[in-house]
Design an enzyme around this catalytic site. Structure first.
Site, short mmCIF file in Angstrom:
data_model
loop_
_atom_site.label_atom_id
_atom_site.label_comp_id
_atom_site.label_asym_id
_atom_site.label_seq_id
_atom_site.Cartn_x
_atom_site.Cartn_y
_atom_site.Cartn_z
N LYS A 120 0.52 -2.34 -2.54
CA LYS A 120 1.77 -3.06 -2.82
C LYS A 120 2.95 -2.12 -2.91
CE LYS A 120 0.38 -7.40 -4.33
NZ LYS A 120 0.10 -8.35 -5.37
N LYS A 203 -6.28 -9.56 4.85
CA LYS A 203 -6.50 -10.68 3.94
C LYS A 203 -5.45 -11.76 4.16
CE LYS A 203 -5.17 -10.36 -0.29
NZ LYS A 203 -4.86 -10.06 -1.68
N LYS A 206 -0.22 -14.96 0.43
CA LYS A 206 0.97 -15.81 0.37
C LYS A 206 2.19 -15.07 0.86
CE LYS A 206 -0.22 -15.57 -4.52
NZ LYS A 206 -0.71 -16.28 -5.63
P1 TYM Z 1 -3.58 -13.64 -6.98
O1 TYM Z 1 -2.51 -14.48 -7.55
O2 TYM Z 1 -3.24 -12.67 -5.91
O3 TYM Z 1 -4.75 -14.54 -6.44
C1 TYM Z 1 -5.35 -15.53 -7.26
C2 TYM Z 1 -6.83 -15.65 -6.97
O4 TYM Z 1 -7.02 -15.97 -5.60
C3 TYM Z 1 -7.90 -15.01 -5.00
N1 TYM Z 1 -7.48 -14.80 -3.62
C4 TYM Z 1 -8.32 -14.85 -2.58
N2 TYM Z 1 -9.62 -15.12 -2.49
C5 TYM Z 1 -10.18 -15.12 -1.26
N3 TYM Z 1 -9.49 -14.85 -0.14
C6 TYM Z 1 -8.17 -14.58 -0.17
N4 TYM Z 1 -7.50 -14.34 0.95
C7 TYM Z 1 -7.52 -14.57 -1.44
N5 TYM Z 1 -6.24 -14.36 -1.83
C8 TYM Z 1 -6.24 -14.49 -3.17
C9 TYM Z 1 -7.72 -13.74 -5.83
O5 TYM Z 1 -8.82 -12.88 -5.69
C10 TYM Z 1 -7.58 -14.32 -7.22
O6 TYM Z 1 -8.85 -14.60 -7.77
N6 TYM Z 1 -4.24 -10.10 -10.44
C11 TYM Z 1 -4.56 -11.47 -10.09
C12 TYM Z 1 -4.09 -12.48 -11.10
C13 TYM Z 1 -4.56 -12.25 -12.50
C14 TYM Z 1 -5.88 -12.48 -12.98
C15 TYM Z 1 -5.83 -12.17 -14.36
C16 TYM Z 1 -7.05 -12.89 -12.39
C17 TYM Z 1 -3.80 -11.82 -13.54
N7 TYM Z 1 -4.56 -11.78 -14.68
C18 TYM Z 1 -6.97 -12.28 -15.18
C19 TYM Z 1 -8.20 -13.01 -13.20
C20 TYM Z 1 -8.14 -12.69 -14.57
C21 TYM Z 1 -3.88 -11.80 -8.78
O7 TYM Z 1 -2.92 -11.17 -8.38
O8 TYM Z 1 -4.35 -12.87 -8.15
#
Ligand code: TYM
Length: 341
Positions: A120, A203, A206
């Site tokens: 990032k 990947k 968004k």
């Molecule tokens: P974020 O917002 O990027 O994504 C949310 C969840 O979606 C999953 N995900 C995917 N899974 C499969 N294929 C993809 N292309 C894909 N894109 C996103 C992510 O793995 C995630 O599970 N750091 C985290 C948010 C967070 C969090 C937490 C998660 C903050 N605190 C505590 C679990 C526990 C994040 O940026 O997810």
């Protein structure tokens, strides 16, 4: 006798409101969150992690509506506020308080190894926010503030959940307590890494450049069909076995998506479509995606038309979250030697 404490079986997970929800978020996260909720084996806590979103610039008005949109995505997909706790992170200030303590527990060297920060921040790490660097400490606090035992995530979050375990271990070790659990990352199912539809080595995200490379949870039927039709593939038909998909990332991705949406395994999908060309598989996939996502996107729009109701649900969830978090935070302060909480 064992001195190991036993923790309430509890699931925590979160999604950033840093743009619209994608099929990756749905298959890798939300759909699985609903399964945990329905299994009834664990308490389930799901969060819209707005404080994580602001580690990179967010337009305030857009952030505000994206927070409600992610909440609507959870609800429309089947997260039920009478069964799960659903709230946005910034309403529960204990997250930032514990996040600070964990910033003092985590080591610079650990943070330096985080691949997501490197991705990032890119070449310009000097210009990245301090928050982006400290991001995993806040994420550990999200999880450990509830003594969560299981964290369902997509593959890209594995390293962060492992860091959460390191933080819990170091805290317990430094203060000679067995206070925080060693949380398990749960990365299961065929679609824990949904890839970009135009480049199967990246990947689906968004924030990708072109809308054609992702399916948004709010896309209408025609858009979904068009995106799958234009999805990059190779000239070969689908093979007889998963091993034969090795080295064909785009083909494997579409099989994973089909499996994730239909609740089947990759092997079952391959068994049904062995030998099929893309002219047969892609329309079948588009129909399935429309069948599964159509009702969700309609329900999201309905919910988004009543923001006051979403806000009410989030506020109620925040009250419930605080009830679990407050005693854990107070005990953490006591362990650390902070006076007065
Ligand atoms: P974020 O917002 O990027 O994504 C949310 C969840 O979606 C999953 N995900 C995917 N899974 C499969 N294929 C993809 N292309 C894909 N894109 C996103 C992510 O793995 C995630 O599970 N750091 C985290 C948010 C967070 C969090 C937490 C998660 C903050 N605190 C505590 C679990 C526990 C994040 O940026 O997810």
């Amino acid at each position: 006798m064992s001195e190991e404490p036993s923790f309430t079986p509890r699931v925590f997970s979160g999604i950033k409101p840093s743009g619209g929800l994608t099929l990756g978020n749905y298959l890798g996260a939300i759909k699985r969150f609903v399964d945990w909720q329905e299994a009834g084996t664990h308490e389930t806590i799901y969060c819209v992690v707005d404080l994580h979103a602001i580690t990179v610039w967010q337009d305030p008005a857009v952030l505000h509506s994206a927070t409600r949109e992610v909440a609507a995505g959870y609800l429309a997909s089947g997260i039920d506020p009478t069964k799960s706790i659903l709230f946005n992170q910034s309403q529960v200030s204990a997250h930032t308080e514990l996040g600070w303590i964990f910033s003092c527990v985590a080591r610079m060297g650990w943070m330096n190894r985080m691949t997501q920060f490197k991705d990032k921040a890119g070449e310009n790490a000097e210009k990245a926010s301090l928050g982006l660097y400290a991001y995993p400490a806040l994420m550990a606090s999200d999880i450990l503030l509830y003594h969560a035992t299981h964290v369902p995530v997509g593959e890209d979050q594995k390293q962060h959940v492992e860091l959460t375990r390191d933080i819990a271990q170091k805290f317990n070790h430094d203060f000679k307590v067995a206070f925080f659990p060693e949380t398990e990352p749960v990365i299961e199912g065929p679609a824990t890494r949904v890839m970009n539809l135009r480049d199967g080595t990246k990947k689906m995200s968004k924030s990708g450049e072109s809308d054609m490379e992702r399916i948004n949870m709010t896309d209408d039927a025609d858009t979904i069909a068009k995106k799958f039709k234009k999805a990059k593939t190779d000239p070969e038909p689908l093979p007889e076995s998963m091993e034969d998909l090795a080295g064909r990332p785009e083909a494997k991705n579409l099989v994973d998506i089909y499996a994730g949406l239909s609740g089947r395994t990759d092997e079952e999908v391959i068994a049904e479509y062995a030998g099929a060309g893309w002219g047969r598989f892609k329309p079948a996939l588009a129909d399935l995606a429309v069948e599964k996502l159509g009702p969700i996107s309609t329900e999201m729009k309905r919910l988004m038309a009543d923001p006051a109701e979403i806000d009410r649900i989030l506020a109620h969830g925040a009250d419930q979250a605080r009830e679990i978090a407050e005693p854990i935070l107070s005990e953490t302060f006591r362990i650390v030697g902070l006076v007065g909480r």
